[in-house]
Design a protein around this motif. Structure first.
Motif, PDB file in Angstrom:
ATOM      1  N   GLU A 188       0.835  -1.209   0.000  1.00 64.40           N
ATOM      2  CA  GLU A 188       0.000   0.000   0.000  1.00 64.40           C
ATOM      3  C   GLU A 188       0.868   1.256   0.000  1.00 64.40           C
ATOM      4  O   GLU A 188       0.553   2.240  -0.672  1.00 64.40           O
ATOM      5  CB  GLU A 188      -0.943   0.000   1.200  1.00 64.40           C
ATOM      6  CG  GLU A 188      -1.848   1.217   1.274  1.00 64.40           C
ATOM      7  CD  GLU A 188      -2.756   1.394   0.069  1.00 64.40           C
ATOM      8  OE1 GLU A 188      -3.149   2.554  -0.190  1.00 64.40           O
ATOM      9  OE2 GLU A 188      -3.073   0.412  -0.618  1.00 64.40           O
ATOM     10  N   ASN A 247       3.778   1.539  -1.383  1.00 64.74           N
ATOM     11  CA  ASN A 247       4.297   1.671  -2.747  1.00 64.74           C
ATOM     12  C   ASN A 247       3.239   2.215  -3.692  1.00 64.74           C
ATOM     13  O   ASN A 247       3.537   3.051  -4.548  1.00 64.74           O
ATOM     14  CB  ASN A 247       4.833   0.333  -3.253  1.00 64.74           C
ATOM     15  CG  ASN A 247       6.168  -0.018  -2.643  1.00 64.74           C
ATOM     16  OD1 ASN A 247       6.908   0.851  -2.186  1.00 64.74           O
ATOM     17  ND2 ASN A 247       6.487  -1.292  -2.613  1.00 64.74           N
ATOM     18  N   ARG A 248       1.996   1.759  -3.541  1.00 69.45           N
ATOM     19  CA  ARG A 248       0.899   2.280  -4.377  1.00 69.45           C
ATOM     20  C   ARG A 248       0.730   3.783  -4.155  1.00 69.45           C
ATOM     21  O   ARG A 248       0.584   4.553  -5.101  1.00 69.45           O
ATOM     22  CB  ARG A 248      -0.407   1.563  -4.056  1.00 69.45           C
ATOM     23  CG  ARG A 248      -0.510   0.200  -4.632  1.00 69.45           C
ATOM     24  CD  ARG A 248      -1.905  -0.402  -4.396  1.00 69.45           C
ATOM     25  NE  ARG A 248      -1.791  -1.832  -4.376  1.00 69.45           N
ATOM     26  CZ  ARG A 248      -1.680  -2.576  -3.280  1.00 69.45           C
ATOM     27  NH1 ARG A 248      -1.740  -2.036  -2.100  1.00 69.45           N
ATOM     28  NH2 ARG A 248      -1.547  -3.876  -3.369  1.00 69.45           N
ATOM     29  N   ARG A 249       0.738   4.178  -2.894  1.00 71.03           N
ATOM     30  CA  ARG A 249       0.590   5.609  -2.579  1.00 71.03           C
ATOM     31  C   ARG A 249       1.761   6.421  -3.118  1.00 71.03           C
ATOM     32  O   ARG A 249       1.585   7.550  -3.582  1.00 71.03           O
ATOM     33  CB  ARG A 249       0.486   5.797  -1.064  1.00 71.03           C
ATOM     34  CG  ARG A 249      -0.803   5.266  -0.487  1.00 71.03           C
ATOM     35  CD  ARG A 249      -0.842   5.422   1.014  1.00 71.03           C
ATOM     36  NE  ARG A 249      -2.035   4.799   1.587  1.00 71.03           N
ATOM     37  CZ  ARG A 249      -2.337   4.832   2.861  1.00 71.03           C
ATOM     38  NH1 ARG A 249      -1.542   5.441   3.731  1.00 71.03           N
ATOM     39  NH2 ARG A 249      -3.428   4.252   3.307  1.00 71.03           N
ATOM     40  N   LYS A 259       1.324   6.824  -6.984  1.00 71.12           N
ATOM     41  CA  LYS A 259       0.246   7.780  -7.248  1.00 71.12           C
ATOM     42  C   LYS A 259       0.706   9.200  -6.926  1.00 71.12           C
ATOM     43  O   LYS A 259       0.482  10.132  -7.703  1.00 71.12           O
ATOM     44  CB  LYS A 259      -0.992   7.422  -6.417  1.00 71.12           C
ATOM     45  CG  LYS A 259      -2.181   8.290  -6.691  1.00 71.12           C
ATOM     46  CD  LYS A 259      -3.390   7.801  -5.924  1.00 71.12           C
ATOM     47  CE  LYS A 259      -4.598   8.669  -6.225  1.00 71.12           C
ATOM     48  NZ  LYS A 259      -5.801   8.161  -5.579  1.00 71.12           N
ATOM     49  N   ARG A 280      -5.862   3.910 -13.640  1.00 72.70           N
ATOM     50  CA  ARG A 280      -4.548   3.490 -13.148  1.00 72.70           C
ATOM     51  C   ARG A 280      -4.148   4.258 -11.894  1.00 72.70           C
ATOM     52  O   ARG A 280      -3.452   3.720 -11.035  1.00 72.70           O
ATOM     53  CB  ARG A 280      -3.514   3.645 -14.250  1.00 72.70           C
ATOM     54  CG  ARG A 280      -3.847   2.709 -15.407  1.00 72.70           C
ATOM     55  CD  ARG A 280      -2.668   2.108 -16.049  1.00 72.70           C
ATOM     56  NE  ARG A 280      -3.115   1.037 -16.925  1.00 72.70           N
ATOM     57  CZ  ARG A 280      -2.767   0.921 -18.179  1.00 72.70           C
ATOM     58  NH1 ARG A 280      -1.930   1.785 -18.718  1.00 72.70           N
ATOM     59  NH2 ARG A 280      -3.225  -0.073 -18.900  1.00 72.70           N
ATOM     60  N   ASP A 285      -5.592   2.468  -9.124  1.00 71.62           N
ATOM     61  CA  ASP A 285      -4.875   1.216  -8.860  1.00 71.62           C
ATOM     62  C   ASP A 285      -3.484   1.312  -9.497  1.00 71.62           C
ATOM     63  O   ASP A 285      -3.264   0.800 -10.595  1.00 71.62           O
ATOM     64  CB  ASP A 285      -5.652   0.030  -9.432  1.00 71.62           C
ATOM     65  CG  ASP A 285      -5.021  -1.310  -9.089  1.00 71.62           C
ATOM     66  OD1 ASP A 285      -4.072  -1.342  -8.266  1.00 71.62           O
ATOM     67  OD2 ASP A 285      -5.463  -2.322  -9.651  1.00 71.62           O
ATOM     68  N   PRO A 286      -2.554   2.005  -8.848  1.00 70.23           N
ATOM     69  CA  PRO A 286      -1.233   2.275  -9.428  1.00 70.23           C
ATOM     70  C   PRO A 286      -0.425   1.038  -9.809  1.00 70.23           C
ATOM     71  O   PRO A 286       0.501   1.138 -10.602  1.00 70.23           O
ATOM     72  CB  PRO A 286      -0.509   3.061  -8.330  1.00 70.23           C
ATOM     73  CG  PRO A 286      -1.595   3.660  -7.514  1.00 70.23           C
ATOM     74  CD  PRO A 286      -2.707   2.660  -7.556  1.00 70.23           C
ATOM     75  N   ASP A 287      -0.779  -0.129  -9.305  1.00 68.05           N
ATOM     76  CA  ASP A 287      -0.082  -1.360  -9.692  1.00 68.05           C
ATOM     77  C   ASP A 287      -0.243  -1.661 -11.181  1.00 68.05           C
ATOM     78  O   ASP A 287       0.532  -2.424 -11.747  1.00 68.05           O
ATOM     79  CB  ASP A 287      -0.607  -2.565  -8.903  1.00 68.05           C
ATOM     80  CG  ASP A 287      -0.153  -2.558  -7.458  1.00 68.05           C
ATOM     81  OD1 ASP A 287       0.843  -1.877  -7.150  1.00 68.05           O
ATOM     82  OD2 ASP A 287      -0.802  -3.228  -6.637  1.00 68.05           O
ATOM     83  N   THR A 288      -1.251  -1.066 -11.815  1.00 67.39           N
ATOM     84  CA  THR A 288      -1.525  -1.363 -13.219  1.00 67.39           C
ATOM     85  C   THR A 288      -0.725  -0.504 -14.187  1.00 67.39           C
ATOM     86  O   THR A 288      -0.767  -0.739 -15.394  1.00 67.39           O
ATOM     87  CB  THR A 288      -3.031  -1.215 -13.523  1.00 67.39           C
ATOM     88  OG1 THR A 288      -3.446   0.121 -13.228  1.00 67.39           O
ATOM     89  CG2 THR A 288      -3.852  -2.199 -12.698  1.00 67.39           C
ATOM     90  N   ARG A 309       8.837  -2.537  -7.362  1.00 71.06           N
ATOM     91  CA  ARG A 309       7.405  -2.820  -7.252  1.00 71.06           C
ATOM     92  C   ARG A 309       7.141  -3.847  -6.254  1.00 71.06           C
ATOM     93  O   ARG A 309       7.646  -4.728  -5.887  1.00 71.06           O
ATOM     94  CB  ARG A 309       6.846  -3.240  -8.593  1.00 71.06           C
ATOM     95  CG  ARG A 309       6.638  -2.025  -9.450  1.00 71.06           C
ATOM     96  CD  ARG A 309       5.720  -2.373 -10.559  1.00 71.06           C
ATOM     97  NE  ARG A 309       5.176  -1.134 -11.042  1.00 71.06           N
ATOM     98  CZ  ARG A 309       4.207  -1.049 -11.867  1.00 71.06           C
ATOM     99  NH1 ARG A 309       3.639  -2.129 -12.310  1.00 71.06           N
ATOM    100  NH2 ARG A 309       3.747   0.088 -12.285  1.00 71.06           N
TER     101      ARG A 309
END
Length: 72
Positions: free
Chosen positions: A10, A12-14, A17, A48, A51-54, A72
Motif C-alpha cells: 500500500e 508503494n501504491r501511494r 500515485k 490506473r 490502482d497504481p499497480d496497473t 514494485r
C-alpha cells in the motif's frame, strides 16, 4: 481498537500515485496531457491512478519517472 499502518504494498501504491500527481503539478500538465504522453486515454489514466499497480514501466518512464528494478 488499534490503528493499523499501511503495509509495504500500500505504501508503494501511494508513492507511485503521489509521484505521478507531483509530476503533473510540477510540469503544469492536465490529465489529458499526461495520458497522451503515456499513450493511454484519460479514462485509463484515472483508472490506473486508482490502482497504481496497473501502470506499466513504459508509461511511467514516458512522463520522466525513473523506475528501478525490484521497486514494485
Amino acid at each position: 481498537m488499534p490503528k493499523l499502518q499501511p503495509g509495504k504494498a500500500e505504501k508503494n501504491r501511494r508513492r507511485v500515485k503521489g509521484l505521478v500527481n507531483l509530476r503533473m503539478i510540477e510540469e503544469g500538465w492536465e490529465a489529458d496531457d499526461v495520458a497522451k504522453k503515456m499513450g493511454i486515454s484519460a479514462t485509463t489514466l484515472y483508472r490506473r491512478l486508482d490502482d497504481p499497480d496497473t501502470f506499466t514501466v513504459g508509461e511511467l518512464q514516458a512522463i520522466g519517472l525513473e523506475v528501478k528494478e525490484g521497486s514494485r
